[in-house]
Design an enzyme around this catalytic site. Structure first.
Site, mmCIF file in Angstrom:
data_model
loop_
_atom_site.group_PDB
_atom_site.id
_atom_site.type_symbol
_atom_site.label_atom_id
_atom_site.label_comp_id
_atom_site.label_asym_id
_atom_site.label_seq_id
_atom_site.Cartn_x
_atom_site.Cartn_y
_atom_site.Cartn_z
ATOM 1 N N LYS A 1 0.274 -6.327 -9.937
ATOM 2 C CA LYS A 1 1.482 -7.141 -10.127
ATOM 3 C C LYS A 1 1.344 -8.503 -9.447
ATOM 4 O O LYS A 1 1.630 -9.538 -10.040
ATOM 5 C CB LYS A 1 2.720 -6.412 -9.564
ATOM 6 C CG LYS A 1 2.977 -5.058 -10.193
ATOM 7 C CD LYS A 1 4.268 -4.439 -9.694
ATOM 8 C CE LYS A 1 4.272 -4.076 -8.223
ATOM 9 N NZ LYS A 1 3.469 -2.901 -7.877
ATOM 10 N N ARG B 1 13.142 -1.305 -6.710
ATOM 11 C CA ARG B 1 12.374 -0.068 -6.571
ATOM 12 C C ARG B 1 13.277 1.141 -6.589
ATOM 13 O O ARG B 1 12.781 2.277 -6.602
ATOM 14 C CB ARG B 1 11.589 -0.092 -5.264
ATOM 15 C CG ARG B 1 10.141 -0.610 -5.404
ATOM 16 C CD ARG B 1 9.546 -0.716 -4.015
ATOM 17 N NE ARG B 1 8.129 -0.547 -3.909
ATOM 18 C CZ ARG B 1 7.272 -1.555 -3.714
ATOM 19 N NH1 ARG B 1 7.703 -2.795 -3.717
ATOM 20 N NH2 ARG B 1 5.990 -1.307 -3.524
ATOM 21 N N ARG C 1 -9.259 -3.051 -1.887
ATOM 22 C CA ARG C 1 -8.498 -4.206 -1.398
ATOM 23 C C ARG C 1 -8.334 -4.125 0.113
ATOM 24 O O ARG C 1 -8.373 -5.132 0.816
ATOM 25 C CB ARG C 1 -7.129 -4.242 -2.086
ATOM 26 C CG ARG C 1 -6.308 -5.458 -1.741
ATOM 27 C CD ARG C 1 -5.061 -5.561 -2.598
ATOM 28 N NE ARG C 1 -3.986 -4.696 -2.138
ATOM 29 C CZ ARG C 1 -2.806 -4.578 -2.756
ATOM 30 N NH1 ARG C 1 -2.560 -5.245 -3.874
ATOM 31 N NH2 ARG C 1 -1.873 -3.777 -2.278
ATOM 32 N N ARG D 1 -4.317 -5.283 5.175
ATOM 33 C CA ARG D 1 -3.086 -4.498 5.093
ATOM 34 C C ARG D 1 -3.358 -3.083 5.556
ATOM 35 O O ARG D 1 -4.171 -2.376 4.972
ATOM 36 C CB ARG D 1 -2.568 -4.483 3.651
ATOM 37 C CG ARG D 1 -1.829 -5.735 3.265
ATOM 38 C CD ARG D 1 -1.366 -5.689 1.829
ATOM 39 N NE ARG D 1 -0.466 -4.571 1.522
ATOM 40 C CZ ARG D 1 0.224 -4.467 0.385
ATOM 41 N NH1 ARG D 1 0.095 -5.416 -0.539
ATOM 42 N NH2 ARG D 1 1.003 -3.439 0.173
ATOM 43 N N ARG E 1 2.369 6.129 -1.084
ATOM 44 C CA ARG E 1 3.025 5.008 -1.789
ATOM 45 C C ARG E 1 3.097 5.290 -3.290
ATOM 46 O O ARG E 1 4.105 4.993 -3.938
ATOM 47 C CB ARG E 1 2.265 3.695 -1.527
ATOM 48 C CG ARG E 1 2.544 3.117 -0.143
ATOM 49 C CD ARG E 1 1.480 2.146 0.309
ATOM 50 N NE ARG E 1 1.414 0.961 -0.531
ATOM 51 C CZ ARG E 1 0.348 0.150 -0.619
ATOM 52 N NH1 ARG E 1 -0.748 0.411 0.096
ATOM 53 N NH2 ARG E 1 0.378 -0.894 -1.380
HETATM 54 P P1 AMP Z 1 4.153 -3.971 -2.018
HETATM 55 O O1 AMP Z 1 3.511 -5.203 -1.464
HETATM 56 O O2 AMP Z 1 5.090 -4.273 -3.176
HETATM 57 O O3 AMP Z 1 3.186 -2.881 -2.333
HETATM 58 O O4 AMP Z 1 5.123 -3.419 -0.865
HETATM 59 C C1 AMP Z 1 4.619 -2.972 0.367
HETATM 60 C C2 AMP Z 1 5.659 -2.171 1.101
HETATM 61 O O5 AMP Z 1 6.795 -2.994 1.382
HETATM 62 C C3 AMP Z 1 6.208 -0.982 0.346
HETATM 63 O O6 AMP Z 1 5.392 0.163 0.454
HETATM 64 C C4 AMP Z 1 7.552 -0.796 1.034
HETATM 65 O O7 AMP Z 1 7.400 -0.164 2.273
HETATM 66 C C5 AMP Z 1 7.987 -2.221 1.276
HETATM 67 N N1 AMP Z 1 8.767 -2.730 0.111
HETATM 68 C C6 AMP Z 1 8.401 -3.734 -0.734
HETATM 69 N N2 AMP Z 1 9.344 -3.934 -1.682
HETATM 70 C C7 AMP Z 1 10.308 -3.027 -1.436
HETATM 71 C C8 AMP Z 1 11.527 -2.694 -2.068
HETATM 72 N N3 AMP Z 1 11.934 -3.335 -3.172
HETATM 73 N N4 AMP Z 1 12.291 -1.713 -1.528
HETATM 74 C C9 AMP Z 1 11.898 -1.067 -0.426
HETATM 75 N N5 AMP Z 1 10.759 -1.303 0.200
HETATM 76 C C10 AMP Z 1 9.943 -2.266 -0.279
#
Ligand code: AMP
Length: 369
Positions: A193, A268, A307, A313, A325
């Site tokens: 994404k 989400r 990654r 990360r 996740r």
């Molecule tokens: P991402 O970079 O989108 O994979 O997000 C990394 C982490 O950030 C996720 O595993 C969640 O812990 C938190 N996170 C990101 N976006 C959201 C969201 N919309 N709602 C809740 N937690 C989020």
């Protein structure tokens, strides 16, 4: 929604509501006027429709005439009022009721009072269908007011935008945000994404908001939000809805002039999807599409571990966290597919292939919106 010239307008007051308000105004005025024969004066052009509908409802004998003034240029009410047709009959000792479609600054009303200054009418009363209290800058009394409205441009029912819209039987209000394209990029962690959003934001001139990136930025800067988010993120869990929603609202507000947004990693949960709809609604806008990148779980795990070697990360470094996740995605997030599919806004795209090919597939969907 309608478009007149270059602007978009949304429904504001229905024909039925207008009819109800006219009914009330007619009754009030008829009661006050009693057995006299009033002269109703419509102010052209705007009040032609109002005047016609009003006098049709008036239950007793009355006279009808018009004066013609011009005040609007495009969207702005100008100071400069031109009198194009003045009073054409003797109004001495008559009960005169002005019928105005709208009173905003009061400039037209000032001209009306100037016209009547030397007329020896018995009484001069002002009735208006719409009234914008925030815009009104004069002291003239308004005797009969139909609907008080906010200080936003409206068209329809006699009112125009540069000549168009007068014939509409209902009233429309200008849209806050003229025309936005808002996309939700959807898919499990590692679907690509973020990578795709970088290309799409350039191509379509959109603002990219990744909630994950915003959280990571806050973590790096050790803000209160970052500290709170960290405990969830490092376990691969979702940050609580309200925290995430407030943060997203703030990010959107920071980009009030955007052509549109790419939401990446948001919504989400159902609560987030509803909050997003509400936010878009407040901008007179909407989500146009949820585009999902579809990728097999095992490919995702491999990609994320890869990654993790360079991203720094922590949630990419540990296979248990990665799998959690992905599980959270299926347990809590994947249901949103139904939410958007029910609105015919869900588009699945194969997320395996070269970056360019996937951008092409996504663009094909966006171009059709
Ligand atoms: P991402 O970079 O989108 O994979 O997000 C990394 C982490 O950030 C996720 O595993 C969640 O812990 C938190 N996170 C990101 N976006 C959201 C969201 N919309 N709602 C809740 N937690 C989020």
């Amino acid at each position: 929604m309608i478009k007149l010239h270059d602007k978009y307008f949304k429904p504001f007051v229905s024909a039925k509501e207008i009819d109800n308000v006219l009914e009330r105004l007619v009754n009030e005025i008829a009661k006050d006027v009693g057995d006299e024969i009033p002269v109703f004066i419509g102010i052209l052009n705007g009040s032609f429709m109002l005047t016609s509908d009003f006098v049709k409802k008036y239950p007793k004998p009355c006279e009808v005439t018009f004066i013609k003034l011009a005040s609007y240029e495009g969207l702005k009410s100008t100071e400069d009022i031109q009198r194009l047709i003045g009073i054409t009959q003797d109004l001495t000792d008559r009960t005169v009721i002005i019928l105005e479609d709208i009173i905003d600054t009061g400039n037209t009303l000032k001209e009306v009072h100037r016209i009547f200054k030397n007329e020896k009418v018995k009484s001069l009363k002002i009735a208006t269908l719409f009234y914008k209290p925030e815009a009104y800058k004069k002291d003239f009394k308004l005797h009969y007011v139909g609907i008080e409205i906010p200080d936003k441009f409206i068209v329809g029912y006699g009112l125009d935008y540069d000549g168009l819209g007068r014939n509409l039987p209902e009233v429309y209000q200008i849209k806050e945000t003229q025309h936005m394209t808002n996309l939700v990029l959807f898919g499990p962690p590692g679907a690509g994404k973020g990578t795709q959003a970088e290309f799409l934001k350039e191509k379509y001139n959109l603002v990219h908001i990744s909630t994950g990136d915003v959280f990571r930025f806050n973590m790096k800067n050790e803000t209160a939000l970052g500290t709170l988010a960290k405990s969830y993120i490092e376990k691969g869990q979702l940050v609580p809805d309200q925290v995430t929603i407030d943060m997203l609202n703030a990010e959107v507000e920071k980009n009030a002039q955007a052509n549109g947004f790419i939401f990446d990693g948001f919504p989400r949960t159902n609560a987030q999807a509803q909050a997003l709809d509400k936010l878009m609604d407040s901008k007179d806008s909407q989500i146009n599409a949820m585009i999902a990148l579809e990728v097999d779980d095992e490919v995702l795990v491999k990609r994320l571990l890869e990654r993790g070697k360079t991203s720094g990360r922590k949630d990419d470094a540990d296979e248990t966290v990665i799998r959690n996740r992905i599980k959270v995605y299926y347990d809590e997030t994947a249901i949103l597919k139904d939410y958007f599919a029910a609105q015919d806004k869900y588009f699945g795209v194969d997320g395996v292939g070269s970056i360019e090919d996937i951008t092409e597939r996504l663009s094909a969907v966006i171009n059709k919106l």
